[in-house]
Design an enzyme around this catalytic site. Structure first.
Site, mmCIF file in Angstrom:
data_model
loop_
_atom_site.group_PDB
_atom_site.id
_atom_site.type_symbol
_atom_site.label_atom_id
_atom_site.label_comp_id
_atom_site.label_asym_id
_atom_site.label_seq_id
_atom_site.Cartn_x
_atom_site.Cartn_y
_atom_site.Cartn_z
ATOM 1 N N ALA A 295 0.824 -1.211 0.000
ATOM 2 C CA ALA A 295 0.000 0.000 0.000
ATOM 3 C C ALA A 295 0.859 1.263 0.000
ATOM 4 O O ALA A 295 0.757 2.105 -0.902
ATOM 5 C CB ALA A 295 -0.935 -0.015 1.206
ATOM 6 N N ASP B 146 9.928 -6.796 -3.365
ATOM 7 C CA ASP B 146 8.769 -7.249 -2.591
ATOM 8 C C ASP B 146 8.553 -8.714 -2.936
ATOM 9 O O ASP B 146 8.409 -9.061 -4.103
ATOM 10 C CB ASP B 146 7.512 -6.432 -2.910
ATOM 11 C CG ASP B 146 6.413 -6.640 -1.866
ATOM 12 O OD1 ASP B 146 6.115 -7.808 -1.555
ATOM 13 O OD2 ASP B 146 5.870 -5.644 -1.374
ATOM 14 N N ARG C 129 -6.556 -0.726 -1.858
ATOM 15 C CA ARG C 129 -5.711 0.390 -1.447
ATOM 16 C C ARG C 129 -4.375 0.431 -2.180
ATOM 17 O O ARG C 129 -3.658 1.408 -2.088
ATOM 18 C CB ARG C 129 -5.483 0.353 0.069
ATOM 19 C CG ARG C 129 -4.732 -0.849 0.517
ATOM 20 C CD ARG C 129 -4.999 -1.244 1.961
ATOM 21 N NE ARG C 129 -4.225 -2.427 2.323
ATOM 22 C CZ ARG C 129 -4.556 -3.662 1.969
ATOM 23 N NH1 ARG C 129 -5.646 -3.876 1.261
ATOM 24 N NH2 ARG C 129 -3.815 -4.686 2.321
ATOM 25 N N LYS D 47 4.125 -8.380 -6.969
ATOM 26 C CA LYS D 47 3.820 -6.975 -6.680
ATOM 27 C C LYS D 47 4.877 -6.039 -7.268
ATOM 28 O O LYS D 47 4.545 -5.015 -7.872
ATOM 29 C CB LYS D 47 3.733 -6.752 -5.167
ATOM 30 C CG LYS D 47 2.452 -7.235 -4.530
ATOM 31 C CD LYS D 47 2.371 -6.814 -3.064
ATOM 32 C CE LYS D 47 1.034 -7.216 -2.461
ATOM 33 N NZ LYS D 47 0.919 -6.803 -1.055
ATOM 34 N N ASP E 114 5.614 -3.712 6.524
ATOM 35 C CA ASP E 114 4.441 -3.863 7.387
ATOM 36 C C ASP E 114 4.755 -4.601 8.682
ATOM 37 O O ASP E 114 3.860 -5.058 9.371
ATOM 38 C CB ASP E 114 3.316 -4.587 6.638
ATOM 39 C CG ASP E 114 3.718 -5.996 6.203
ATOM 40 O OD1 ASP E 114 4.859 -6.407 6.484
ATOM 41 O OD2 ASP E 114 2.892 -6.685 5.576
ATOM 42 N N ASN E 115 6.050 -4.726 9.021
ATOM 43 C CA ASN E 115 6.375 -5.359 10.300
ATOM 44 C C ASN E 115 7.633 -4.736 10.891
ATOM 45 O O ASN E 115 8.525 -4.266 10.169
ATOM 46 C CB ASN E 115 6.526 -6.874 10.151
ATOM 47 C CG ASN E 115 7.760 -7.264 9.356
ATOM 48 O OD1 ASN E 115 8.838 -7.419 9.905
ATOM 49 N ND2 ASN E 115 7.595 -7.403 8.038
ATOM 50 N N CYS F 187 -1.712 -19.879 30.855
ATOM 51 C CA CYS F 187 -2.765 -20.441 31.707
ATOM 52 C C CYS F 187 -4.124 -19.811 31.370
ATOM 53 O O CYS F 187 -5.164 -20.466 31.502
ATOM 54 C CB CYS F 187 -2.426 -20.245 33.181
ATOM 55 S SG CYS F 187 -2.299 -18.536 33.696
#
Length: 1015
Positions: free
Chosen positions: A433, A459, A470, A483, A531-532, A587
């Site tokens: 994007a 990419d 987008r 991409k 994006d990370n 837990c």
């Protein structure tokens, strides 16, 4: 969306997480008019069409000129002299098949405006703005003005006398679990202390699931006050029953009305200016007058001021001073007025991208009634993009520039800077994007478009349908393609002069053979569209290592940020400092969930364990002789779990295992798994902790965040029960290569013959209350029975009959966006059944996909605005700005049009042996002199002679390569590295980064690295 009806979730999935279904349905009824198809108008139109309104009409009487090509990405040189709306229509229509797009080439008039719910004017006269706003204001047509001139931009909204906002910010309603409620006036509600509540005074809330004081469950929204971190006050509870346990309190969002002034009135009200860059308050108040004066100048002269014309600037300033006689600003920013005059003919893609993103967001607000509209003026400038020192541009030097696609940019920066832009070599990491928006801006700016310049883009992803909402460079026919390749092709359509190398590498240590020292040293800069956080941190480290500037930006729904990293001037992006406190305790997942996020994460863990990890372990066992011994080394508890699952997957059901030989076996397994998870396990938990259990302090065990569960009874007529069995059976069949079916009738028939073993809870089972207890038990020695079980498994797995290649399995990688693969079917059913166990409200498929798939909400408006701001910083980098006050870090929260600009953080100093350094400093050493490489002793001596520092320890990564070992001093540095790490140095590695410790300052935690060159 051409008709009201089903929303195309495949296309709009990421945007739906921003807006929601109701807002999207309202947008699907809206007709929008956008007047002016220059660079700003087409940017707004692109974003609005992608968002999914009913229809967009683009109006323009003007024809394409050279200056348009610097920011109008749907115009080509072949369109010069033709109507801009007509030329843009085909490309705009292709953006979204659900939106009807048409062009109007005649003038604006009242009859035309009546056909629309939202009207946007760009590149319009003040007289037209006033006239059409008056008309729209009186007829409840939402009216927006957007304008850009050079490095300045303006936005205005008028949504009428009575505009209802249904949701002020789009955030999920706040909620909390209740610990206690006092019986008093006012009653005090105390929430559980696992997390602070996010309520504020004046919020309205409702209660549910409260036991004892059940009156709370039936009262309407109640206003709260006296908010602390974990408590708040409500009304009189003295007459209510005694509170016993449980309960959830949830915010109820309240709609509210806003009143807007007409443009004519709002022009006179400086209180309606929404500030953003708070160091520029005086400038933006001045720009409010300067834009009005500019309209007056154009009306009088029938042209915009000439670039760098002193006489035109004097005339514009005089008009501003005349307006200020009424406005009475204490101080005018005369320099800003002159600069506006000098650059008013500029047409810059980054400015249009930013203002266009903001304007389109206001259109979405107008159509959806979600989020708080701008009230009512916003001004923006990026005058810091101009040279820090006085430039030599003159009116005559700019007047000669005509007839190139960059005319709109040259009008601001001049021809020499344009040539410098075209020589740039940039690395774009990511073509999603933000990557698409940056790429578009690069093409319009001409970055790397000269003979010496180029853009390298990488990419690894391929285009999916959800990207089309987008990532505007992609179309439906591109789905499944690379991409980077498709984006590069689309960008060459915008600007055929672009030189682009498109690659599909994942950026990381594995690709350092491609993106090596020579590659980075050949760059002028890097733009990150990732994006990370992990990839950002890695790329940032490479940029610091090679002393290259980095442009970084990111979005989360309607939130966005930008950051520029300038060598030797600013801090870098830096290591990942995000807290791991968000991790859900094991837990909680295993026994005590209380939110839908917990049940969804549990379902994901079930999926990974059953359908990926266990089949993966089987394949490792079949191919790796040492797998069992290695697993035994993990500890008894983990080994029991892994090897038990391994044997079960290899042994057929008739022999006591879980390996199916038919589809019927898969259905049987799924039904029995259902019984274990939703009945037996819950009965065991309640056997250990009955509903009336109390703690040592006498308080109910099942209270606060511990929700008391109940077991479920399988019902083949229950949709959710059957959805679990169908999905689980099919997925189980897939990992063994057995075909399945979705036929519910035949599966029900099979279920009639399934034997479900009986179950009796055991008193010997221990259930952990905390992760610490769980971890401590792992460290304890196993009892003799478990050790015997391990030995038994080891013996069984030694059987040669289990080693057959026919035993191979097919692990499943979770894929959230394929609705035919049973993955989300399983997650939704598994999670909602567990939620039913614990009386947690279920989540629909759409919301489950967002949470379980860790989907980042996204919308085109924020992406466009972020990319625009990143490219404004690019102007500064290319010019070589050296003052930190010239750069900007930005944070934006578009639901309430809150935008903050600030200077980047200056790089920190640290001391080594009394001398100051920054993260940008290093000890650069040429390791080879001729054919001979330095020895370790030579390196130590060089550092002593050059920097007067004595190396006492030396590390390569985590490996210590020197701590006084004299025998290593005669070896070459690279030989020592090879010897200690027991690995070769790859041929592409031209730089070894070594971390020293110095005798002069052994306790120093941060030191500059030694960058040892192998050239």
């Amino acid at each position: 969306m051409s008709e009201i009806g089903e929303i195309d979730e495949g296309l709009y999935s990421r945007q739906l997480y921003v807006l929601g279904h109701e807002a999207m349905h309202r947008m699907g009824t809206a007709d929008v008019l956008i007047a002016g198809m220059g660079g700003l108008g087409v940017e707004i139109a692109k974003n609005v069409i992608l968002s999914g309104v009913k229809s967009v009409t683009v109006q323009d009487e003007g024809t394409a000129a050279w200056a348009d090509l610097s920011s109008q990405f749907f115009l080509k040189e072949s369109h010069l002299g033709q109507n801009r709306a007509t030329c843009s229509l085909q490309q705009l229509s292709a953006l979204n098949p659900h939106v009807r797009v048409s062009a109007h080439t005649g003038p604006l008039d009242d009859d035309l405006l009546l056909q629309f719910q939202v009207v946007v004017l760009t590149d319009s006269s003040l007289d037209d703005q006033k006239r059409f706003d008056d008309f729209c204001h009186s007829r409840e047509i939402r009216f927006i003005v957007a304008d850009t001139k050079g490095l300045c931009g303006q936005l205005f909204c008028d949504f009428g006398e009575e505009y209802e906002v249904l949701d002020d910010n789009g955030e999920e309603p706040a909620s909390a679990m209740i610990q206690s409620v006092s019986k008093a006036n006012p009653g005090v509600v105390r929430c559980t202390d696992d997390r602070q509540h996010s309520f504020s005074d004046g919020f309205k809330v409702v209660f549910s699931e409260v036991q004892g004081m059940t009156e709370l469950n039936s009262i309407g929204p109640v206003e709260i006050g006296g908010c602390g971190k974990y408590s708040f006050r409500i009304g009189d509870t003295s007459a209510f029953s005694q509170y016993e346990r449980g309960g959830v309190v949830t915010e109820v969002k309240q709609p509210f009305n806003l009143q807007f002034k007409s443009l004519g009135e709002a022009l006179l009200d400086h209180q309606l200016l929404k500030m953003n860059d708070f160091g520029k308050e005086q400038r933006h108040k001045t720009l409010h007058l300067a834009f009005q004066a500019l309209h007056g100048f154009v009306k009088k002269e029938q042209r915009l001021p000439r670039p760098r014309s002193q006489s035109d600037a004097d005339a514009l300033l005089a008009m501003v001073e005349e307006l200020n006689a009424v406005a009475q600003l204490a101080q005018l920013d005369e320099a800003a007025v002159r600069t506006l005059s000098y650059t008013a003919r500029g047409n810059l893609a980054p400015i249009n991208a930013f203002i266009g993103g903001l304007a389109a967001q206001e259109v979405i607000k107008a159509c959806s009634r979600k989020f708080t509209p701008l009230r009512q003026w916003l001004y923006f400038d990026a005058l810091e993009c101009l040279p820090e020192e006085e430039d030599q541009l003159t009116e005559s030097s700019l007047a000669a520039q005509k007839g190139t696609r960059y005319d709109g940019q040259i009008a601001v920066f001049g021809p020499a800077f344009q040539e410098k832009l075209e020589r740039q070599k940039y690395f774009l990491v990511g073509a999603g994007a933000i990557g698409c928006e940056l790429f578009k801006n690069f093409a319009l700016m001409g970055l790397g478009a000269g003979e010496e310049g180029k853009i390298t883009v990488t990419d690894m992803d391929f285009i999916e349908r959800s990207n089309l909402n987008r990532q505007f460079l992609f179309r439906a026919q591109d789905i499944g393609k690379s991409k980077s390749e498709v984006a590069a092709k689309a960008v060459r359509e915008i600007n055929p002069q672009m030189t682009i190398i498109a690659r599909q590498d994942r950026l990381g240590p594995d690709s350092e053979g491609v993106y090596d020292y020579n590659f980075f040293m050949g760059l002028d800069g890097v733009a990150a569209a990732l994006d990370n956080v992990e990839a950002r941190v890695y790329l940032d480290g490479r940029c610091v290592q090679h002393q290259k500037p980095l442009l970084e930006g990111g979005t989360l729904g309607c939130q966005g940020h930008t950051l520029v990293v300038v060598p030797r001037l600013t801090k870098s992006y830096g290591p990942d400092t995000s807290s791991s406190n968000e991790a859900i305790p094991l837990c909680t997942l295993k026994n005590f969930p209380y939110r839908i996020e917990h049940t969804l994460q549990w379902a994901r863990d079930q999926f990974e364990g059953l359908f990926k990890q266990t089949p993966g372990n089987v394949n490792l066992f079949l191919s790796d002789e040492g797998f069992v011994e290695r697993t035994l080394g993990l500890g008894d508890a983990e080994a029991l779990e892994v090897l038990g699952g391994l044997w079960s997957s290899l042994e057929v059901m008739d022999a006591g295992g879980q390996r199916p030989t038919s589809w019927e076996d898969c259905v049987s397994w799924a039904r029995c798994k259902w019984e274990t998870l939703y009945n037996n396990d819950i009965r065991q938990l309640l056997h250990c902790f009955p509903p009336e259990e109390v703690t040592a302090s006498g308080l109910p065990f099942w209270s606060g965040s511990k929700r008391c569960p109940h077991e479920l009874t399988f019902d083949p007529n229950s949709t959710t029960h059957m959805e679990y069995v169908v999905a689980a059976a099919n997925l189980y069949g897939q990992i063994f290569g057995i075909g399945g079916t979705r036929d519910g009738a035949s599966i029900r028939e099979t279920l009639e013959n399934v034997h479900v073993p009986s179950f009796t809870p055991k008193s010997s089972v221990k259930i952990h209350l905390t992760d610490k207890e769980m971890e401590e038990e792992k460290q304890e020695d196993r009892d003799e029975a478990e050790k015997a079980r391990l030995e038994e498994l080891k013996g069984k797995l030694a059987s040669s009959s289990l080693k057959s290649s026919s035993m191979q399995m097919y692990p499943t990688d979770f894929e959230k966006d394929d609705d035919s693969n049973f993955h989300m079917d399983y997650i939704v059913a598994a999670s909602n059944l567990r939620a039913e166990n614990y009386v947690i409200p279920a989540a629909d498929r759409h919301e489950s996909k967002r949470i379980a798939g860790k989907i980042i909400p996204a919308i085109a408006t924020t992406t466009a605005a972020v990319a625009g701001l990143m490219c404004l910083e690019l102007y500064k980098l290319v010019q070589g700005h050296q003052k930190i006050c010239s750069y900007r870090t930005a944070y934006m929260y578009l639901p309430v049009t809150h935008i903050v600009f600030c200077q980047p953080t200056k790089t920190n100093n640290f001391e080594v042996a009394g001398k100051k350094y920054t993260l940008w400093d290093d000890f650069l050493v040429e390791g080879r002199r001729g054919q001979q490489e330095m020895t370790l002793g030579d390196l130590i001596q060089y550092i002593k002679e050059e920097y007067n520092l004595s190396i006492c320890e030396l590390y390569y990564g985590t490996a210590m390569i020197y701590k006084g070992q004299r025998e290593r001093l005669e070896q070459s540095v690279s030989d020592v590295v090879r010897m200690v790490t027991k690995t070769d140095i790859p041929p592409h590695m031209k730089m070894l980064e070594l971390t020293p410790s110095f005798t002069e300052d052994e306790d120093c935690l941060t030191v500059p690295p030694i960058r040892y060159m192998l050239l």
